[in-house]
Scaffold this motif. Structure first.
Motif, PDB file in Angstrom:
ATOM      1  N   ASP A   3      36.233  24.974 -30.870  1.00  0.00           N
ATOM      2  CA  ASP A   3      37.190  25.003 -31.952  1.00  0.00           C
ATOM      3  C   ASP A   3      37.705  23.585 -32.208  1.00  0.00           C
ATOM      4  O   ASP A   3      38.157  22.897 -31.295  1.00  0.00           O
ATOM      5  CB  ASP A   3      38.332  25.948 -31.597  1.00  0.00           C
ATOM      6  CG  ASP A   3      39.264  26.175 -32.766  1.00  0.00           C
ATOM      7  OD1 ASP A   3      40.395  26.601 -32.516  1.00  0.00           O
ATOM      8  OD2 ASP A   3      38.881  25.922 -33.917  1.00  0.00           O
ATOM      9  N   PRO A  91      32.126  31.946 -42.061  1.00  0.00           N
ATOM     10  CA  PRO A  91      30.842  32.201 -41.401  1.00  0.00           C
ATOM     11  C   PRO A  91      30.025  33.230 -42.171  1.00  0.00           C
ATOM     12  O   PRO A  91      30.552  34.170 -42.722  1.00  0.00           O
ATOM     13  CB  PRO A  91      31.229  32.736 -40.024  1.00  0.00           C
ATOM     14  CG  PRO A  91      32.709  32.790 -39.972  1.00  0.00           C
ATOM     15  CD  PRO A  91      33.261  32.283 -41.249  1.00  0.00           C
ATOM     16  N   GLY A  92      28.728  32.996 -42.202  1.00  0.00           N
ATOM     17  CA  GLY A  92      27.838  33.922 -42.890  1.00  0.00           C
ATOM     18  C   GLY A  92      27.531  33.516 -44.308  1.00  0.00           C
ATOM     19  O   GLY A  92      26.634  34.064 -44.927  1.00  0.00           O
ATOM     20  N   SER A  94      26.121  30.691 -46.670  1.00  0.00           N
ATOM     21  CA  SER A  94      25.402  29.429 -46.622  1.00  0.00           C
ATOM     22  C   SER A  94      25.817  28.579 -47.810  1.00  0.00           C
ATOM     23  O   SER A  94      26.008  29.078 -48.909  1.00  0.00           O
ATOM     24  CB  SER A  94      23.894  29.667 -46.651  1.00  0.00           C
ATOM     25  OG  SER A  94      23.532  30.272 -47.868  1.00  0.00           O
TER      26      SER A  94
END
Length: 172
Positions: A3, A91-92, A94
């Protein structure tokens, strides 16, 4: 320690001498950070000789550093004008690759292929024009024209002789 806020919190808790030591170790041998490394060396040499502390973390104090909150702006400009933090995409999702002529999958785009072909064609055409403008290029063109004229003249003589032979064989 993946992190960024945890890393930023730990770096913020370091003294100037400890932070300089960490940055010296992190930039050593990296050609892209050679200027930063040289500036840090100059800073350390100008300051007190003990400015660079041992940057190896001790395992006992590692738990004392908790994740610190990252402020909305960085204080790099003396807190006069804040620079907003660049948000990372969730996230996930692009992010599209900006330009470069390739799709996110690494396939060249039609436009990039067309541009390459046009550039190569233009280069070849320009090289041909430049070659013809040089003395050697003009000499080759003149030789080509002379051979073409000689070939046409020879062909005309052959045709005429065939035509004359044709009439001679018919007359008797």
């Amino acid at each position: 320690m993946s992190d960024n806020s945890e890393i930023a919190g730990r770096l913020a808790a370091l003294s100037d001498a400890e932070l300089a030591g960490v940055l010296l170790v992190a930039t050593a041998g990296r050609s892209g950070f050679a200027a930063v490394h040289a500036a840090l060396l100059g800073l350390v040499e100008a300051g007190d000789p003990g400015a660079v502390a041992d940057v190896s973390p001790d395992t006992s104090g590692a738990a004392a550093y908790g994740p610190a909150a990252v402020p909305d702006v960085s204080g790099q400009v003396g807190d006069v004008t804040g620079v907003p933090v660049v948000p990372a995409p969730p996230p996930g999702i692009s992010t599209p690759v900006p330009g470069g002529g390739y799709s996110p999958a690494g396939v060249p785009t039609f436009e990039s292929v067309r541009d390459k072909v046009e550039q190569r064609f233009g280069t070849a055409q320009g090289m041909g024009e430049l070659d013809r403008e040089t003395p050697a290029g003009r000499g080759v063109d003149e030789q080509w024209e002379a051979r073409e004229q000689a070939a046409r003249a020879r062909l005309d003589r052959i045709r005429k002789s065939l035509h004359d032979n044709e009439f001679e064989t018919r007359e008797p």
